[in-house]
Design a protein around this motif. Structure first.
Motif, short mmCIF file in Angstrom:
data_model
loop_
_atom_site.label_atom_id
_atom_site.label_comp_id
_atom_site.label_asym_id
_atom_site.label_seq_id
_atom_site.Cartn_x
_atom_site.Cartn_y
_atom_site.Cartn_z
N GLY A 178 0.81 -1.21 0.00
CA GLY A 178 0.00 0.00 0.00
C GLY A 178 0.84 1.26 0.00
N TYR A 179 1.85 1.30 0.86
CA TYR A 179 2.69 2.49 0.96
C TYR A 179 3.50 2.71 -0.31
N LEU A 180 4.12 1.66 -0.81
CA LEU A 180 4.97 1.80 -1.99
C LEU A 180 4.17 1.99 -3.27
N SER A 181 2.89 1.65 -3.26
CA SER A 181 2.06 1.95 -4.43
C SER A 181 2.00 3.46 -4.68
N GLN A 182 2.23 4.23 -3.62
CA GLN A 182 2.22 5.70 -3.72
C GLN A 182 3.62 6.30 -3.71
N MET A 183 4.54 5.69 -2.99
CA MET A 183 5.82 6.34 -2.71
C MET A 183 7.03 5.72 -3.41
N LYS A 184 6.86 4.60 -4.11
CA LYS A 184 8.00 3.90 -4.70
C LYS A 184 8.82 4.81 -5.61
N ASP A 185 8.16 5.61 -6.42
CA ASP A 185 8.86 6.44 -7.39
C ASP A 185 9.33 7.76 -6.81
N ILE A 186 9.03 8.01 -5.55
CA ILE A 186 9.40 9.27 -4.91
C ILE A 186 10.55 9.10 -3.93
N LEU A 187 10.59 7.98 -3.25
CA LEU A 187 11.65 7.74 -2.27
C LEU A 187 13.02 7.74 -2.94
N THR A 188 14.00 8.32 -2.27
CA THR A 188 15.37 8.30 -2.77
C THR A 188 15.98 6.92 -2.51
N GLU A 189 17.14 6.67 -3.09
CA GLU A 189 17.79 5.37 -2.88
C GLU A 189 18.13 5.16 -1.41
N THR A 190 18.55 6.22 -0.74
CA THR A 190 18.83 6.11 0.69
C THR A 190 17.57 5.77 1.47
N GLU A 191 16.46 6.42 1.15
CA GLU A 191 15.21 6.13 1.84
C GLU A 191 14.78 4.69 1.62
N LYS A 192 14.97 4.20 0.41
CA LYS A 192 14.61 2.81 0.14
C LYS A 192 15.44 1.84 0.98
N GLU A 193 16.70 2.20 1.22
CA GLU A 193 17.56 1.37 2.08
C GLU A 193 17.04 1.34 3.52
N LEU A 194 16.32 2.38 3.92
CA LEU A 194 15.92 2.53 5.32
C LEU A 194 14.49 2.09 5.59
N ILE A 195 13.84 1.44 4.62
CA ILE A 195 12.44 1.06 4.82
C ILE A 195 12.28 0.16 6.04
N LEU A 196 13.01 -0.92 6.11
CA LEU A 196 12.86 -1.82 7.26
C LEU A 196 13.41 -1.17 8.53
N PHE A 197 14.46 -0.38 8.39
CA PHE A 197 15.02 0.32 9.55
C PHE A 197 13.97 1.23 10.20
N SER A 198 13.04 1.75 9.41
CA SER A 198 12.05 2.65 9.97
C SER A 198 11.28 2.00 11.12
N GLY A 199 11.00 0.69 10.99
CA GLY A 199 10.32 -0.01 12.07
C GLY A 199 11.18 -0.10 13.32
N LYS A 200 12.46 -0.42 13.15
CA LYS A 200 13.37 -0.51 14.29
C LYS A 200 13.48 0.85 14.98
N TYR A 201 13.58 1.89 14.19
CA TYR A 201 13.71 3.26 14.69
C TYR A 201 12.53 3.65 15.57
N MET A 202 11.30 3.40 15.07
CA MET A 202 10.13 3.83 15.83
C MET A 202 9.88 2.95 17.05
N ILE A 203 10.10 1.66 16.93
CA ILE A 203 9.88 0.76 18.06
C ILE A 203 10.89 1.07 19.18
N TYR A 204 12.14 1.28 18.81
CA TYR A 204 13.17 1.61 19.80
C TYR A 204 12.85 2.94 20.47
#
Length: 358
Positions: free
Chosen positions: A277-303
């Motif tokens: 759902g998220y990438l259906s809207q954001m896949k073409d907008i996210l930078t390469e660095t942001e794409k690297e951090l997709i899974l990290f985003s969960g670790k970041y918020m949970i921590y």
């Protein structure tokens, strides 16, 4: 629950107690929320009292929403952006007896959920949050005012944890010994975040900052996403705030209040639906660095949320409402278990991300 409000609040919007039915609604802990049903018209409205102990500058909220609404009215006029209704005097908020009130249009034939019951709901919610970010991709985030300064600043939250630890009573530190060790052991998440923070391809964006499922309206018949609501925390931020908060709140069938840690598991179908759902809207907008951090985003918020619960426990439970003395500590244990589950399932989760980035 039906009740009466101060008549001055209603009068500020051109209504009276005699011609308006008032019902308190919502499960939010921050703002008091009411449904207004005027007998003199068919429309209904949402009336909210803004909690100024949390939002120190209500005018910043109003300024942000006005700026975004003006932008979207030009760039995406068909998008349903829930902006406040003006008072009878043409103001964005009503100021009554040192309180701030705002009225919003009620969207009929929609529902908001407190709990996810189907991966489709996760897909639709993530799609709506992604859509808002996509539509605001070219909006200058720097023109917005932080409505809660430092809200998702992991540096700040770690500093607050250290301060709380240094001030805490010895018994509280002893009670939380294992969780304190976990917090210190996971400092690498902070270090990783800081290493990316000032990269040009990790930009500030317009973020919602509170992407729990209850902040999306779904069609009451089809569960199709309609729009995003509860816009008080729209302000500049990193994309990991929104996506990470979705991971933190969508992936487990149980909230942070669950004390049976065996129940704290990641639901892979919900993760896959959310990412799609998220990438259906954001896949073409996210930078390469942001794409690297997709899974990290969960670790970041949970921590970060674990640190906030732990800081509050060490400070004597001053911020989060609790029903028993160790509830914040139990919430910390819950969040570290969820963080562990991401680590255990990391390869499969990353594979899902890669498949949806193609």
């Amino acid at each position: 629950m039906e009740l009466n409000l101060d008549s001055e609040v209603l009068e500020a919007y051109g209504y009276t107690k005699e011609n308006t039915k008032i019902t308190q609604i919502g499960t939010g802990l921050i703002n008091r929320t009411y449904l207004l049903s005027p007998s003199i018209e068919e429309k209904k409205y949402i009336l909210q009292n803004i909690n100024t102990s949390v939002f120190k500058s209500p005018q910043a909220i109003a300024n942000n929403l006005r700026a975004i609404a003006d932008y979207l009215s030009i760039t995406s006029p068909d998008y349903l952006f829930i902006k406040p209704v003006s008072t009878a005097k043409g103001e964005e908020m009503a100021h009554i007896k040192n309180e701030h009130w705002r009225m919003l249009p009620f969207v009929p034939d929609t529902i908001s959920l407190d709990v996810l019951a189907d991966p489709k709901q996760a897909y639709e919610a993530a799609k709506q949050f992604g859509k808002l970010s996509r539509l605001l991709n070219k909006f200058d985030a720097k023109t917005l005012e932080p409505t809660i300064p430092g809200f998702h600043d992991l540096n700040l939250r770690y500093e607050q944890f250290i301060q709380a630890l240094n001030r805490a009573e010895e018994q509280l530190k002893e009670d939380a010994k294992t969780e304190i060790e976990d917090a210190l052991a996971h400092q690498y998440i902070l270090d990783y975040y800081v290493s990316y923070l000032h990269r040009d391809d990790f930009p500030d964006r317009v973020m919602h900052h509170d992407t729990k499922i209850s902040n999306v309206l779904l069609d009451s018949g089809t569960n199709e996403g309609i729009c995003v609501i509860d816009l008080d925390t729209i302000m500049p931020g990193k994309f990991i705030s929104d996506l990470g908060d979705m991971m933190r709140t969508y992936l487990c069938a149980f909230s942070e209040n669950e004390t049976d840690l065996n129940k704290v598991k990641i639901r892979l179908p919900y993760f896959e639906a959310m990412i799609k759902g998220y990438l259906s809207q954001m896949k073409d907008i996210l930078t390469e660095t942001e794409k690297e951090l997709i899974l990290f985003s969960g670790k970041y918020m949970i921590y970060m949320q674990a640190l906030r619960f732990l800081s509050d426990f060490l400070s004597g439970n001053e911020y989060y409402p609790t029903s028993y003395p160790t509830q914040n500590l139990d919430r910390v244990k819950n969040q570290f278990k969820l963080l562990h589950e991401i680590a255990v399932n990391e390869k499969e989760l990353q594979d899902i991300i890669e498949e949806n980035l193609v």
